[in-house]
Design an enzyme around this catalytic site. Structure first.
Site, mmCIF file in Angstrom:
data_model
loop_
_atom_site.group_PDB
_atom_site.id
_atom_site.type_symbol
_atom_site.label_atom_id
_atom_site.label_comp_id
_atom_site.label_asym_id
_atom_site.label_seq_id
_atom_site.Cartn_x
_atom_site.Cartn_y
_atom_site.Cartn_z
ATOM 1 N N SER A 68 0.974 -1.039 -0.128
ATOM 2 C CA SER A 68 -0.097 0.106 0.050
ATOM 3 C C SER A 68 0.893 1.229 -0.057
ATOM 4 O O SER A 68 1.059 1.958 1.058
ATOM 5 C CB SER A 68 -0.758 -0.104 1.235
ATOM 6 O OG SER A 68 -1.627 1.257 1.589
ATOM 7 N N CYS A 128 -5.699 3.929 -11.099
ATOM 8 C CA CYS A 128 -6.070 4.865 -9.954
ATOM 9 C C CYS A 128 -7.392 5.659 -10.089
ATOM 10 O O CYS A 128 -8.197 5.472 -11.317
ATOM 11 C CB CYS A 128 -4.813 6.053 -10.503
ATOM 12 S SG CYS A 128 -4.724 6.521 -11.877
ATOM 13 N N ILE A 189 -0.768 -8.237 -15.231
ATOM 14 C CA ILE A 189 -1.856 -7.542 -14.611
ATOM 15 C C ILE A 189 -0.835 -6.590 -13.572
ATOM 16 O O ILE A 189 0.046 -6.995 -13.109
ATOM 17 C CB ILE A 189 -2.400 -8.288 -13.784
ATOM 18 C CG1 ILE A 189 -1.682 -9.326 -12.775
ATOM 19 C CG2 ILE A 189 -3.524 -9.145 -14.885
ATOM 20 C CD1 ILE A 189 -2.690 -10.331 -11.979
ATOM 21 N N THR A 191 -1.496 -5.314 -9.714
ATOM 22 C CA THR A 191 -1.868 -5.993 -8.459
ATOM 23 C C THR A 191 -3.383 -6.184 -8.121
ATOM 24 O O THR A 191 -4.149 -5.396 -8.659
ATOM 25 C CB THR A 191 -1.200 -5.363 -7.181
ATOM 26 O OG1 THR A 191 -1.839 -3.917 -7.081
ATOM 27 C CG2 THR A 191 0.196 -5.291 -7.067
HETATM 28 C C1 LIG Z 1 5.817 -2.453 -3.989
HETATM 29 C C2 LIG Z 1 5.087 -2.265 -5.264
HETATM 30 C C3 LIG Z 1 4.989 -1.157 -5.852
HETATM 31 C C4 LIG Z 1 4.175 -0.981 -7.043
HETATM 32 N N1 LIG Z 1 4.292 0.433 -7.810
HETATM 33 C C5 LIG Z 1 3.658 0.105 -8.927
HETATM 34 C C6 LIG Z 1 3.316 1.346 -9.707
HETATM 35 O O1 LIG Z 1 3.947 2.655 -9.241
HETATM 36 N N2 LIG Z 1 2.765 1.205 -10.587
HETATM 37 C C7 LIG Z 1 2.079 0.075 -11.455
HETATM 38 O O2 LIG Z 1 1.854 0.279 -12.473
HETATM 39 N N3 LIG Z 1 2.415 -1.063 -10.736
HETATM 40 C C8 LIG Z 1 3.053 -1.030 -9.464
HETATM 41 N N4 LIG Z 1 3.128 -2.087 -8.940
HETATM 42 C C9 LIG Z 1 2.550 -3.391 -9.567
HETATM 43 C C10 LIG Z 1 3.569 -4.260 -10.265
HETATM 44 O O3 LIG Z 1 4.157 -3.549 -11.540
HETATM 45 C C11 LIG Z 1 3.259 -5.693 -11.064
HETATM 46 O O4 LIG Z 1 1.991 -5.194 -11.781
HETATM 47 C C12 LIG Z 1 2.396 -6.628 -9.799
HETATM 48 O O5 LIG Z 1 3.292 -6.397 -8.716
HETATM 49 C C13 LIG Z 1 2.662 -7.950 -10.506
HETATM 50 O O6 LIG Z 1 3.760 -8.473 -10.652
HETATM 51 P P1 LIG Z 1 4.569 -9.258 -9.440
HETATM 52 O O7 LIG Z 1 3.987 -10.319 -8.928
HETATM 53 O O8 LIG Z 1 6.010 -9.772 -10.346
HETATM 54 O O9 LIG Z 1 5.294 -8.302 -8.618
HETATM 55 C C14 LIG Z 1 3.860 -2.278 -7.638
HETATM 56 C C15 LIG Z 1 4.025 -3.593 -7.235
HETATM 57 C C16 LIG Z 1 4.637 -3.514 -5.758
HETATM 58 C C17 LIG Z 1 4.839 -5.273 -5.355
#
Ligand SMILES: Cc1cc2nc3c(=O)[nH]c(=O)nc-3n(C[C@H](O)[C@H](O)[C@H](O)COP(=O)(O)O)c2cc1C
Ligand SMILES: Cc1cc2nc3c(=O)[nH]c(=O)nc-3n(C[C@H](O)[C@H](O)[C@H](O)COP(=O)(O)OP(=O)(O)OC[C@H]3O[C@@H](n4cnc5c(N)ncnc54)[C@H](O)[C@@H]3O)c2cc1C
Ligand code: FES
Lengths: 302, 250
Positions: A68, A128, A189, A191
């Site tokens: 978050s 957002c 995707i 999150t």
């Molecule tokens: C700590 C954190 C910060 C994130 N910040 C962003 C963000 O600023 N913009 C965005 O589009 N996705 C953000 N995400 C989502 C990731 O880019 C990604 O879509 C998501 O975590 C799924 O991939 P993963 O399972 O490999 O982490 C964030 C994810 C994490 C864990």
């Protein structure tokens, strides 16, 4: 010959591995050579600086992570002055992720970013709240996604990627809206939504309650989304969600991904991107195959 | 900072809750300053998923010691490590304690907050400072060598909190600097006392971490900025902050 070459819309990438927005930064150059990556995606930036959400912002759950962060970022100006120059020295295509609270704000940010040649493309974060539409996320309404994408597509010739949220009833309709409006590719995707509560006290582990859920635990959900979207659109897909090794990446390619991003796993193993590239290379060499031959070639379903 | 594999040379059980893990790490031992930490995991073991931030307890030539308290799955796993097992570490990370000379210095710790102050004490002494250490904990198991000890249950030292000892000693003697590490509530109380006595104090903070290197913005702490505040990272801007800058109630 390079067996890992792939295309993401207008971008020719030397390999299909990049990083997920928000999980990677300049500091990662302590561990890997940025020139070895297929592309680099920035943390999402907004017009004005955002200080983010109150802590605690993180909590680990079974094989997953709740976050978050609240889009903490230095704002467009801070990004251009302090972050962008640090990436300008690398050959690897640099993709800027950005977000806004109105269509005009998205449009304004893009107009400014267009001045910089070191940017190869844009990943538009539509997860957002839209202040013009009761704060409902842009990415949940196909009509709004169409309108936003159309506007942005008219402003740039660079790669325009729309990043989809999985927290919708029908992701295919959103994906099609973005495609119809002129998006060059789709990222998915973002999150999932999740929560975690301390069973002893009843206290939320995350200060803001509802958080973004990522990491290995979400991989099957991500693959399913990639499969459904890729079966229904023609534009390429930048896939992410729980990738923790090269075999996971292969699953995403079979499901229809053209490029794969690693997010959460960078925290676990900061060399994971490079190791994945090396292992994929070895895999395709040993099979005498090219990556592009397997994209979308999932089988065994009838 | 580096991401390297290192071998355990010794795992010393201090009591049922605490242990000391020594690694051989010639590549990084020379670049460590007191107050810094490492993000550690057992090589090849990906459960828990995230690395665990652990402070440097002591640097002895090419060896680095971590003092760890068992509180959950991750720290429990570390407690079972044996000689020649391999750790996967990232570090050294974060800022470090300012190292004065010829000063009167007070150290205050609670529980595992003892760990980062141990190496600091060594460095303070070799830099010609006078050091007084007040340490407290819940019970005897949480007590380690110091000048004054306190326990919540009275099983060791004086019964009560370290804040009692802090007030007492500050009334008697003038200190130039205080360094403090322990539970948040303790650091908050200590910072109020330090303010009352107009003494500069640094605290070593903890927050849940993912990357440990300043990229994820997960480990936010509210820090005063003009009339308002901003969030800084404990992993990169910290873990050491001037206690006057921290907004304890945020
Ligand atoms: C700590 C954190 C910060 C994130 N910040 C962003 C963000 O600023 N913009 C965005 O589009 N996705 C953000 N995400 C989502 C990731 O880019 C990604 O879509 C998501 O975590 C799924 O991939 P993963 O399972 O490999 O982490 C964030 C994810 C994490 C864990
Ligand atoms: C900068 C810093 C230095 C630290 N130094 C030491 C030290 O020298 N010795 C020591 O014993 N402990 C130290 N800690 C605390 C240590 O990191 C936690 O005790 C450990 O992460 C607990 O993990 P677990 O799996 O055993 O417990 P869990 O059951 O997973 O969690 C118990 C509690 O530990 C904390 N915690 C869990 N995961 C993390 C994480 N990824 N990042 C931060 N906190 C977490 C949370 O407060 C959580 O509620 C330090 C923490 C920080 C932030
Ligand atoms: S843990 Fe990622 S910024 Fe501190």
């Amino acid at each position: 010959m390079n067996r890992l070459k792939t295309k993401l819309g207008k971008l020719e990438l030397k390999n299909p591995i990049t990083v997920a927005s928000g999980t990677f930064g300049v500091e990662n150059n302590n561990f890997i050579d940025f020139n070895s990556l297929g592309a680099i995606v920035s943390k999402t930036i907004t017009k004005n600086e955002k200080i983010g959400n109150p802590p605690p912002r993180l909590y680990e759950t079974s094989n997953g992570l709740l976050n978050s962060i609240g889009l903490q970022n230095p704002g467009l100006k801070g990004f251009i002055e302090n972050v962008l120059p640090k990436y300008a020295t690398y050959e690897t295509p640099f993709i800027v992720s950005f977000s806004g609270s109105t269509i005009d704000e998205f449009s304004e940010i893009l107009l400014e970013l267009e001045k910089y040649d070191s940017i190869s493309g844009y990943e538009v974060n539509v997860s957002c709240p839209n202040v013009e539409n009761e704060g409902i996320a842009f990415g949940t309404d196909p009509k709004i996604v169409y309108k936003l994408t159309k506007q942005l597509a008219s402003q740039t010739d660079k790669e325009l990627i729309i990043k989809l949220t999985p927290n919708v009833t029908d992701i295919v309709s959103i994906a099609k809206a973005a495609e119809d409006a002129g998006a060059n590719s789709l990222a998915l995707i973002n999150t999932l939504l999740g929560m975690s509560i301390d069973w002893k006290s009843g206290k939320s582990h995350i200060r803001r309650g509802i958080a973004g859920y990522s990491g290995p635990a979400i991989k099957p959900v991500a693959i399913q989304n990639v499969y459904r979207v890729s079966s229904n659109v023609k534009i390429p897909i930048l896939a992410m969600g729980g990738v923790s090794n090269w075999k996971d990446a292969l699953e995403f390619f079979y499901a229809g991904a053209n490029v794969v991003a690693i997010g959460t796993y960078n925290f676990v193993n900061p060399k994971i991107t490079i190791e994945t590239i090396d292992n994929l290379n070895r895999h395709f060499l040993s099979r005498n195959q090219n990556l592009t031959e397997i994209i979308g070639k999932i089988n065994g379903i009838n | 900072m580096k991401n390297i594999l290192v071998k355990i040379i010794e795992n010393i059980k201090l009591n049922d809750d605490y242990f000391l893990l020594w690694i051989h790490a010639p590549e990084i031992s020379k670049s460590i300053s007191s107050g810094q930490f490492f993000e550690i995991k057992i090589a090849g073991n990906n459960f828990p998923l995230l690395r665990k931030p652990i402070s440097v307890f002591e640097v002895k030539n090419e060896n680095v010691g971590f003092m760890i308290k068992k509180i959950g799955r991750g720290t429990e796993n570390f407690s079972h490590l044996k000689k020649n097992d391999v750790l996967d570490i990232i570090g050294p990370l974060g800022n470090s304690f300012e190292l004065p000379s010829q000063k009167e210095v007070l150290l205050i710790s609670g529980g595992i907050g003892y760990a980062p102050l141990h190496n600091l004490k060594k460095e303070l002494l070799s830099n010609n400072n006078n050091v007084t250490w007040i340490h407290g904990g819940r019970s005897t198991n949480d007590i380690f060598s110091s000048d004054f000890t306190f326990t919540d249950d009275g099983s060791s030292g004086q019964k009560g909190f370290v804040t009692i000892g802090m007030e007492e000693i500050l009334l008697k003697k003038k200190f130039d600097l205080i360094y403090c590490c322990g539970p948040k509530i303790m650091m908050k109380k200590c910072s109020e006392i330090a303010k009352k006595f107009h003494t500069k104090m640094f605290v070593s903070l903890e927050e849940y971490m993912a990357c440990g290197i300043g990229v994820c913005h997960g480990c936010a702490v509210a820090i005063k900025k003009n009339d308002s505040f901003t969030y800084k990272t404990v992993c990169k801007d910290g873990p050491i902050f001037n206690s006057n800058e921290v907004i304890w109630n945020e």
